[in-house]
Design a protein around this motif. Structure first.
Motif, PDB file in Angstrom:
ATOM      1  N   GLY A  31      -2.607  -0.740   5.415  1.00 48.99           N
ATOM      2  CA  GLY A  31      -2.503  -1.441   4.149  1.00 48.99           C
ATOM      3  C   GLY A  31      -3.288  -0.833   3.009  1.00 48.99           C
ATOM      4  N   ALA A  32      -3.946   0.318   3.221  1.00 44.71           N
ATOM      5  CA  ALA A  32      -4.823   0.875   2.193  1.00 44.71           C
ATOM      6  C   ALA A  32      -4.067   1.459   1.006  1.00 44.71           C
ATOM      7  N   LEU A  33      -2.755   1.636   1.121  1.00 43.53           N
ATOM      8  CA  LEU A  33      -1.977   2.101  -0.027  1.00 43.53           C
ATOM      9  C   LEU A  33      -1.546   0.963  -0.939  1.00 43.53           C
ATOM     10  N   GLN A  34      -1.770  -0.272  -0.524  1.00 43.40           N
ATOM     11  CA  GLN A  34      -1.387  -1.420  -1.329  1.00 43.40           C
ATOM     12  C   GLN A  34      -2.419  -1.709  -2.412  1.00 43.40           C
ATOM     13  N   ALA A  35      -1.958  -2.190  -3.552  1.00 44.60           N
ATOM     14  CA  ALA A  35      -2.856  -2.410  -4.687  1.00 44.60           C
ATOM     15  C   ALA A  35      -3.933  -3.436  -4.387  1.00 44.60           C
ATOM     16  N   ALA A  36      -3.604  -4.467  -3.623  1.00 46.37           N
ATOM     17  CA  ALA A  36      -4.542  -5.561  -3.380  1.00 46.37           C
ATOM     18  C   ALA A  36      -5.524  -5.271  -2.255  1.00 46.37           C
ATOM     19  N   PHE A  37      -5.476  -4.109  -1.644  1.00 46.16           N
ATOM     20  CA  PHE A  37      -6.372  -3.790  -0.533  1.00 46.16           C
ATOM     21  C   PHE A  37      -7.821  -3.855  -0.992  1.00 46.16           C
ATOM     22  N   ALA A  38      -8.693  -4.431  -0.176  1.00 42.93           N
ATOM     23  CA  ALA A  38     -10.110  -4.589  -0.519  1.00 42.93           C
ATOM     24  C   ALA A  38     -10.841  -3.277  -0.283  1.00 42.93           C
ATOM     25  N   ASP A  39     -11.237  -2.606  -1.363  1.00 39.43           N
ATOM     26  CA  ASP A  39     -11.907  -1.315  -1.240  1.00 39.43           C
ATOM     27  C   ASP A  39     -13.362  -1.363  -1.689  1.00 39.43           C
ATOM     28  N   GLY A  40     -13.943  -2.560  -1.729  1.00 39.53           N
ATOM     29  CA  GLY A  40     -15.321  -2.700  -2.184  1.00 39.53           C
ATOM     30  C   GLY A  40     -16.324  -1.952  -1.330  1.00 39.53           C
ATOM     31  N   GLY A  41     -16.019  -1.724  -0.075  1.00 38.04           N
ATOM     32  CA  GLY A  41     -16.938  -1.023   0.807  1.00 38.04           C
ATOM     33  C   GLY A  41     -16.743   0.480   0.853  1.00 38.04           C
ATOM     34  N   PHE A  42     -15.812   1.007   0.040  1.00 36.37           N
ATOM     35  CA  PHE A  42     -15.570   2.442   0.053  1.00 36.37           C
ATOM     36  C   PHE A  42     -16.719   3.190  -0.630  1.00 36.37           C
ATOM     37  N   GLN A  43     -16.857   4.459  -0.297  1.00 38.06           N
ATOM     38  CA  GLN A  43     -17.889   5.317  -0.879  1.00 38.06           C
ATOM     39  C   GLN A  43     -17.417   5.878  -2.212  1.00 38.06           C
ATOM     40  N   ARG A  44     -18.270   5.810  -3.235  1.00 41.48           N
ATOM     41  CA  ARG A  44     -17.913   6.366  -4.545  1.00 41.48           C
ATOM     42  C   ARG A  44     -18.152   7.873  -4.529  1.00 41.48           C
ATOM     43  N   VAL A  45     -17.128   8.656  -4.915  1.00 43.95           N
ATOM     44  CA  VAL A  45     -17.219  10.115  -4.879  1.00 43.95           C
ATOM     45  C   VAL A  45     -16.650  10.708  -6.169  1.00 43.95           C
ATOM     46  N   THR A  46     -16.944  11.988  -6.383  1.00 41.89           N
ATOM     47  CA  THR A  46     -16.445  12.747  -7.521  1.00 41.89           C
ATOM     48  C   THR A  46     -15.654  13.943  -6.998  1.00 41.89           C
ATOM     49  N   LEU A  47     -14.555  14.251  -7.645  1.00 41.03           N
ATOM     50  CA  LEU A  47     -13.733  15.394  -7.253  1.00 41.03           C
ATOM     51  C   LEU A  47     -14.283  16.681  -7.855  1.00 41.03           C
ATOM     52  N   PRO A  48     -14.097  17.821  -7.128  1.00 40.38           N
ATOM     53  CA  PRO A  48     -13.438  17.984  -5.832  1.00 40.38           C
ATOM     54  C   PRO A  48     -14.266  17.401  -4.699  1.00 40.38           C
ATOM     55  N   HIS A  49     -13.556  16.987  -3.631  1.00 39.47           N
ATOM     56  CA  HIS A  49     -14.226  16.302  -2.533  1.00 39.47           C
ATOM     57  C   HIS A  49     -13.638  16.728  -1.202  1.00 39.47           C
ATOM     58  N   CYS A  50     -14.493  16.826  -0.203  1.00 39.87           N
ATOM     59  CA  CYS A  50     -14.086  17.150   1.164  1.00 39.87           C
ATOM     60  C   CYS A  50     -14.325  15.930   2.037  1.00 39.87           C
ATOM     61  N   VAL A  51     -13.428  15.678   2.977  1.00 40.36           N
ATOM     62  CA  VAL A  51     -13.517  14.464   3.791  1.00 40.36           C
ATOM     63  C   VAL A  51     -14.620  14.539   4.837  1.00 40.36           C
ATOM     64  N   ALA A  52     -15.122  15.736   5.136  1.00 36.41           N
ATOM     65  CA  ALA A  52     -16.135  15.897   6.181  1.00 36.41           C
ATOM     66  C   ALA A  52     -17.291  16.728   5.651  1.00 36.41           C
ATOM     67  N   PRO A  53     -18.523  16.430   6.051  1.00 40.37           N
ATOM     68  CA  PRO A  53     -19.650  17.278   5.651  1.00 40.37           C
ATOM     69  C   PRO A  53     -19.535  18.637   6.322  1.00 40.37           C
ATOM     70  N   LEU A  54     -19.827  19.695   5.556  1.00 39.43           N
ATOM     71  CA  LEU A  54     -19.683  21.054   6.065  1.00 39.43           C
ATOM     72  C   LEU A  54     -21.015  21.794   5.966  1.00 39.43           C
ATOM     73  N   SER A  55     -21.305  22.611   6.956  1.00 44.65           N
ATOM     74  CA  SER A  55     -22.464  23.485   6.920  1.00 44.65           C
ATOM     75  C   SER A  55     -22.001  24.890   6.554  1.00 44.65           C
ATOM     76  N   TRP A  56     -22.927  25.841   6.578  1.00 45.30           N
ATOM     77  CA  TRP A  56     -22.557  27.215   6.261  1.00 45.30           C
ATOM     78  C   TRP A  56     -21.738  27.863   7.371  1.00 45.30           C
ATOM     79  N   ARG A  57     -21.779  27.332   8.575  1.00 41.47           N
ATOM     80  CA  ARG A  57     -21.056  27.923   9.691  1.00 41.47           C
ATOM     81  C   ARG A  57     -20.755  26.839  10.715  1.00 41.47           C
ATOM     82  N   ASN A  58     -20.076  27.244  11.778  1.00 42.57           N
ATOM     83  CA  ASN A  58     -19.742  26.339  12.883  1.00 42.57           C
ATOM     84  C   ASN A  58     -18.870  25.174  12.432  1.00 42.57           C
ATOM     85  N   TRP A  59     -17.871  25.469  11.595  1.00 41.80           N
ATOM     86  CA  TRP A  59     -16.936  24.429  11.186  1.00 41.80           C
ATOM     87  C   TRP A  59     -16.078  24.008  12.377  1.00 41.80           C
TER      88      TRP A  59
END
Length: 277
Positions: A31-59
């Motif tokens: 249901g997250a594509l619906q307008a009324a979905f409750a997203d108050g607990g989502f993390q505020r981010v700025t673009l560009p953005h990656c979904v996972a934390p990355l280090s310099w190696r060992n991806w």
């Protein structure tokens, strides 16, 4: 051929950036594509953005190979009134399925090219909700493109909205694209052949005028004009500039460039201009 002059290049007439104030909800939720979905607990981010934390190696591709959800609340500026509205993604790695106010738009796979969708009929006065499902799984599209999976390549491209997102406003009839092809450039009778794609909404057919000007800085060095009747939502119109022997050719030591501007007139009024080098 072509040169840099001030002003907006390409088709966009008004642009609003949506890079800030995104809400990232992690893995896709029902249901997250619906307008009324409750997203108050989502993390505020700025673009560009990656979904996972990355280090310099060992991806680890397993860290991002899933479906993810982003949401963005926005209101249209008043200067968008009466104009067509387009949603533009510079890059999404590597599949995108957007929805505006709960209505899903056409999905797209591939992380290297821009994605644009018209949302004129989906947006409304006041608050709008843009929800974006990002597909980070291994797809048969660039940059993946191999059924053997991540082990078959020597690079990894982590999932996320990795480029800018903008709202672009344009008139009901506008110039979507201009392709300019120099012909016989080594001869004095060289010419410039142009193919202009006119995008029209509303009642058709419509009579327009296209005026093309080749500029050297602020000086017009050549021009062409045509008055076609637009009968389809997207229609190509051709123009030619001839006898361009006075133009200087581009060379590595003398990178001379010119700018081509094409203006579209409707009912005698200039409604749009498209600039390209």
């Amino acid at each position: 051929w072509g040169a840099g002059a001030a002003g907006q290049r390409g088709a966009a007439m008004r642009v609003v950036r949506l890079d800030r104030d995104w809400l990232f909800g992690g893995k896709m939720k029902p249901g997250a594509l619906q307008a009324a979905f409750a997203d108050g607990g989502f993390q505020r981010v700025t673009l560009p953005h990656c979904v996972a934390p990355l280090s310099w190696r060992n991806w680890d591709p397993a860290a991002w190979e899933d479906l993810w959800i982003y949401r963005r609340h926005f209101a249209l500026p008043r200067e968008f009134d009466g104009l067509r509205v387009f949603l533009h993604f510079d890059r999404v790695m590597e599949g995108v399925r957007p929805a505006v106010n709960g209505r899903e738009l056409e999905a797209y796979e591939g992380g290297f090219l821009p994605v644009e969708r018209e949302i004129t009929s989906q947006v409304r006065d006041g608050e709008n909700v843009l929800a974006v499902a990002v597909d980070g799984r291994w797809l048969d599209a660039p940059p993946s493109g191999s059924p053997k999976g991540p082990e078959s390549v020597d690079y990894l491209m982590a999932a996320g909205i990795t480029g800018a997102v903008t709202l672009r406003a344009l008139p009901q009839v506008f110039i979507r694209d201009v392709f300019a092809k120099p012909v016989n450039v080594m001869e004095a009778a060289r010419r410039l052949e142009m193919k202009c794609t006119v995008d029209a909404a509303g009642k058709l057919p419509v009579k327009v005028r296209l005026e093309a000007m080749l500029r050297d800085g602020g000086r017009v060095v050549a021009g062409a004009m045509t008055e076609p009747t637009i009968e389809k939502p997207q229609q190509d119109v051709e123009l030619t500039m001839e006898r361009l022997g006075n133009l200087e050719l581009w060379e590595g030591e003398n990178p001379r460039l010119y700018e081509l501007e094409v203006k579209l007139f409707e009912a005698g009024r200039a409604v749009h201009a498209h600039r390209t080098r």
